[in-house]
Design a protein around this motif. Structure first.
Motif, PDB file in Angstrom:
ATOM      1  N   SER A 187       0.843  -1.208   0.000  1.00 10.68           N
ATOM      2  CA  SER A 187       0.000   0.000   0.000  1.00 10.68           C
ATOM      3  C   SER A 187       0.870   1.247   0.000  1.00 10.68           C
ATOM      4  O   SER A 187       1.678   1.460   0.912  1.00 10.68           O
ATOM      5  N   SER A 188       0.675   2.089  -0.991  1.00 17.94           N
ATOM      6  CA  SER A 188       1.385   3.358  -1.039  1.00 17.94           C
ATOM      7  C   SER A 188       1.024   4.224   0.160  1.00 17.94           C
ATOM      8  O   SER A 188       1.889   4.897   0.742  1.00 17.94           O
ATOM      9  N   ALA A 189      -0.241   4.206   0.558  1.00 21.37           N
ATOM     10  CA  ALA A 189      -0.679   5.037   1.688  1.00 21.37           C
ATOM     11  C   ALA A 189       0.014   4.620   2.973  1.00 21.37           C
ATOM     12  O   ALA A 189       0.390   5.475   3.796  1.00 21.37           O
ATOM     13  N   VAL A 190       0.184   3.325   3.183  1.00 17.14           N
ATOM     14  CA  VAL A 190       0.836   2.840   4.401  1.00 17.14           C
ATOM     15  C   VAL A 190       2.289   3.291   4.439  1.00 17.14           C
ATOM     16  O   VAL A 190       2.786   3.798   5.448  1.00 17.14           O
ATOM     17  N   HIS A 191       2.996   3.119   3.332  1.00 17.49           N
ATOM     18  CA  HIS A 191       4.401   3.528   3.289  1.00 17.49           C
ATOM     19  C   HIS A 191       4.521   5.048   3.402  1.00 17.49           C
ATOM     20  O   HIS A 191       5.467   5.566   4.016  1.00 17.49           O
ATOM     21  N   GLY A 192       3.564   5.778   2.826  1.00 10.03           N
ATOM     22  CA  GLY A 192       3.581   7.229   2.966  1.00 10.03           C
ATOM     23  C   GLY A 192       3.401   7.657   4.409  1.00 10.03           C
ATOM     24  O   GLY A 192       4.073   8.581   4.888  1.00 10.03           O
ATOM     25  N   ALA A 193       2.493   6.981   5.124  1.00 10.70           N
ATOM     26  CA  ALA A 193       2.284   7.306   6.532  1.00 10.70           C
ATOM     27  C   ALA A 193       3.511   6.956   7.368  1.00 10.70           C
ATOM     28  O   ALA A 193       3.879   7.686   8.294  1.00 10.70           O
ATOM     29  N   ALA A 252      10.965   5.654   2.908  1.00  9.28           N
ATOM     30  CA  ALA A 252       9.586   5.178   2.935  1.00  9.28           C
ATOM     31  C   ALA A 252       8.710   5.956   1.960  1.00  9.28           C
ATOM     32  O   ALA A 252       7.848   5.378   1.273  1.00  9.28           O
ATOM     33  N   LEU A 253       8.921   7.258   1.881  1.00  6.46           N
ATOM     34  CA  LEU A 253       8.116   8.075   0.963  1.00  6.46           C
ATOM     35  C   LEU A 253       8.448   7.747  -0.491  1.00  6.46           C
ATOM     36  O   LEU A 253       7.552   7.725  -1.350  1.00  6.46           O
ATOM     37  N   GLU A 254       9.710   7.502  -0.784  1.00  6.14           N
ATOM     38  CA  GLU A 254      10.078   7.115  -2.147  1.00  6.14           C
ATOM     39  C   GLU A 254       9.498   5.750  -2.493  1.00  6.14           C
ATOM     40  O   GLU A 254       9.109   5.499  -3.639  1.00  6.14           O
ATOM     41  N   ARG A 255       9.412   4.854  -1.500  1.00  2.92           N
ATOM     42  CA  ARG A 255       8.763   3.563  -1.726  1.00  2.92           C
ATOM     43  C   ARG A 255       7.276   3.763  -2.018  1.00  2.92           C
ATOM     44  O   ARG A 255       6.702   3.080  -2.883  1.00  2.92           O
TER      45      ARG A 255
END
Length: 581
Positions: free
Chosen positions: A211-217, A234-237
């Motif tokens: 999940s992009s949202a999870v890694h963004g958080a 994490a944000l780049e992921r």
């Protein structure tokens, strides 16, 4: 909907079924055939509008809903669809009006109420959104989306305990939802409960590892906890997992800029301009410059898009655009007009409400570093603004001249700023600095202090407060030109003093804005700036003690200047390391 009758009834029902099954193009083809036979069919126009929304063709959707309403203005669903199309076009007040028209016809429609609450959140009308969510909670207490919406509204209003309870309710309704865990982690992060937030995010990562949202958080939490390298990773992921995720792109861009990676940072920051709601206001008929097209002989409008400080920081690049042969006009906040009008190479300054349709191009000021290829070592840091001579002289006559160095103070920024609770401090927190009032003349630069600070200001008569005479930033520039030093938290006062080339000490949160970078006490943006950083989140006391220690040995440059001399600023081309075309 039921107003379809033969001929075309079977085809319409088939088109509806195709739409429900996700076969959008086939549904569109069949819907067009129905409308060719029955152009007065409101149901078919509603389906055409819904197809337009699904395709994200909001203009087509709006036209379809409007055609349906010409035949059936009493249909709530058509007004709701119209509201969604208008929201997609960025016309938020009109969207709200359409949703209200739908609710006037069908006041108990939970779907329309949900859309209205969500729209009010997008408009930052959080109190009204909370009221709408409360109505929905009473009607649908078992619906997780309602509790989630309540939590979002309460979080925006900084009612953290109530927001946490609402997030818990959403998780009770849907225990296995990673996005609810992400929301609860956001709330806990704002409550400064990093361990609990991390636990929620670890659970979310198990549930949704890609999940992009999870890694963004996770990235946002790392950044808040000053684990900056982990945060950027994490944000780049998050971007890798969802390259079109605007929020992840912008968050990654901010992290990259903070860590000095300007090339990738500027590129990712361009995604801030991609929501359906235009970030840069202005006449939509004026095309956006693409950053590459030749500008010789063209008129371009360089537009403010965010805060006053951002405008002050990025207007330095306007003369470089003029040097590319363009006729440059600025479109900025009205408070900045008198100050920015003499900027070299600028043909004029406009403000909201002024007509702009005659320009060849428009472009956001904050995108200029990307277009010009600005790197960390090519930022033009010399003074580029000058205080108006008449304002400077007026302040020179008003300020007492008792021989003490004059030190300006600003301790809080815009209370509506999303990060105000981290970047602003109280006047009382500056007590170690104010104790030096016997040898320093403190001058308030704090316009509209908060109630608690007004009381503190009254208790510190050593602070000269003439902010009632500050009508615009030309006045503030004239005042700063008469000071020996400005001390301020990260707000527009810092950018003004820096742009004037005046000495400024910047008081920064532990997780600062990207522009201040990390682990340095100087700034590539302002040659006369000195940075004082919190050692840990919320440690304003430590910052104040270090500033007081520095002031104890500080000696001013007794030559006060009003800033850059516009006549002495050549209309030179951008530095050779910038990619100007």
């Amino acid at each position: 909907m039921t107003d379809v009758s033969a001929p075309g009834a079977d085809a319409f029902q088939e088109a509806q079924e195709l739409f429900r099954r996700g076969r959008i193009e086939a549904a569109a083809t069949l819907c067009e055939a129905v409308l060719a036979q029955r152009p007065d069919c409101a149901d078919a126009h509603h389906l055409a509008g819904s197809i337009g929304l699904e395709r994200r063709r909001h203009g087509e959707a709006l036209a379809a809903f409007d055609r349906g309403l010409r035949h059936r203005p009493d249909r709530a669903a058509l007004w709701t669809g119209r509201g969604l199309a208008l929201r997609g076009l960025g016309r938020l007040p009109e969207a709200l009006d359409s949703l209200d028209r739908a609710l006037a016809i069908a006041p108990d429609s939970p779907g329309t109420l949900l859309h209205k609450a969500d729209l009010l959140m997008a408009m930052k009308r959080h109190g009204e959104a909370l009221g709408a969510w409360d109505v929905l909670r009473a009607a649908r207490p078992g619906l997780a989306a309602v509790h989630r919406g309540l939590a979002e509204a309460l979080l925006a209003m900084r009612r953290h305990d109530a927001a946490l309870a609402a997030a818990d309710d959403a998780l009770r309704c849907e225990p296995g939802r990673a996005d609810h865990l992400v929301l609860r982690a956001r709330i806990r992060r704002e409550m400064r409960q990093p361990e609990a937030a991390a636990a929620d995010l670890e659970r979310a990562r198990v549930l949704a590892p890609d999940s992009s949202a999870v890694h963004g958080a996770l990235g946002a939490l790392h950044m808040r906890c000053q684990r900056f390298a982990e945060g950027r990773a994490a944000l780049e992921r998050a971007v890798e997992l969802a390259p079109g995720n605007r929020r992840a792109r912008v968050a990654a861009g901010l992290a990259q800029l903070l860590l000095g990676d300007f090339e990738r940072g500027w590129e990712n920051m361009e995604y801030r301009l991609q929501p359906a709601r235009p970030v840069v206001p202005g006449d939509g008929r004026v095309p956006m410059w693409d950053g590459r097209a030749p500008l010789a002989g063209k008129t371009i409008l360089l537009m403010a898009e965010q805060g006053l400080g951002d405008t002050l920081q990025f207007c330095r690049f306007a003369p470089h655009v003029a040097a590319m042969g363009a006729v440059v006009f600025l479109w900025v906040q009205r408070e900045l007009n008198s100050l920015l009008r003499p900027l070299p190479g600028i043909a004029g300054v406009l403000s909201p409400g002024d007509a702009v349709g005659w320009c060849d191009y428009r472009y956001p000021l904050m995108s200029l570093p990307h277009a010009l290829g600005v790197r960390l070592d090519t930022i033009p840091a010399a003074a580029y603004l000058a205080a108006p001579a008449d304002r400077t002289a007026a302040w020179a006559a008003l300020l007492p001249a008792d021989g003490r160095p004059r030190v300006g103070l600003a301790w809080s920024g815009n209370p509506r700023h999303d990060n105000d609770h981290n970047r602003s401090m109280t006047l009382d927190a500056l007590r170690p600095v104010l104790a030096l009032g016997d040898r320093l003349q403190f001058v308030s630069l704090q316009k509209n202090p908060r109630p608690a600070d007004r009381h503190a200001l009254a208790a510190h008569p050593q602070i000269l407060d003439r902010t009632d005479a500050l009508e615009d930033f030309g006045d503030t520039a004239g005042l700063i030109a008469n000071l020996d030093l400005t001390i301020s938290v990260d707000t527009s006062v810092v950018h003004l003093a820096g742009a004037l080339g005046r000495p400024v000490w910047v008081l920064l949160a532990a997780t600062p804005s990207w522009r201040w970078l990390l682990e340095r006490d100087d700034s590539p943006w302002y040659a006369a700036a000195r940075l004082y950083r919190q050692a840990s989140t919320g440690d304003w006391a430590g910052v104040a003690r270090r500033v007081a220690a520095s002031l104890a040995s500080w000696r001013p440059d007794r030559v006060r200047t009003a800033g850059a001399d516009p006549a002495a600023c050549p209309r030179s081309p951008p530095p050779p390391t910038m990619e100007a075309t």
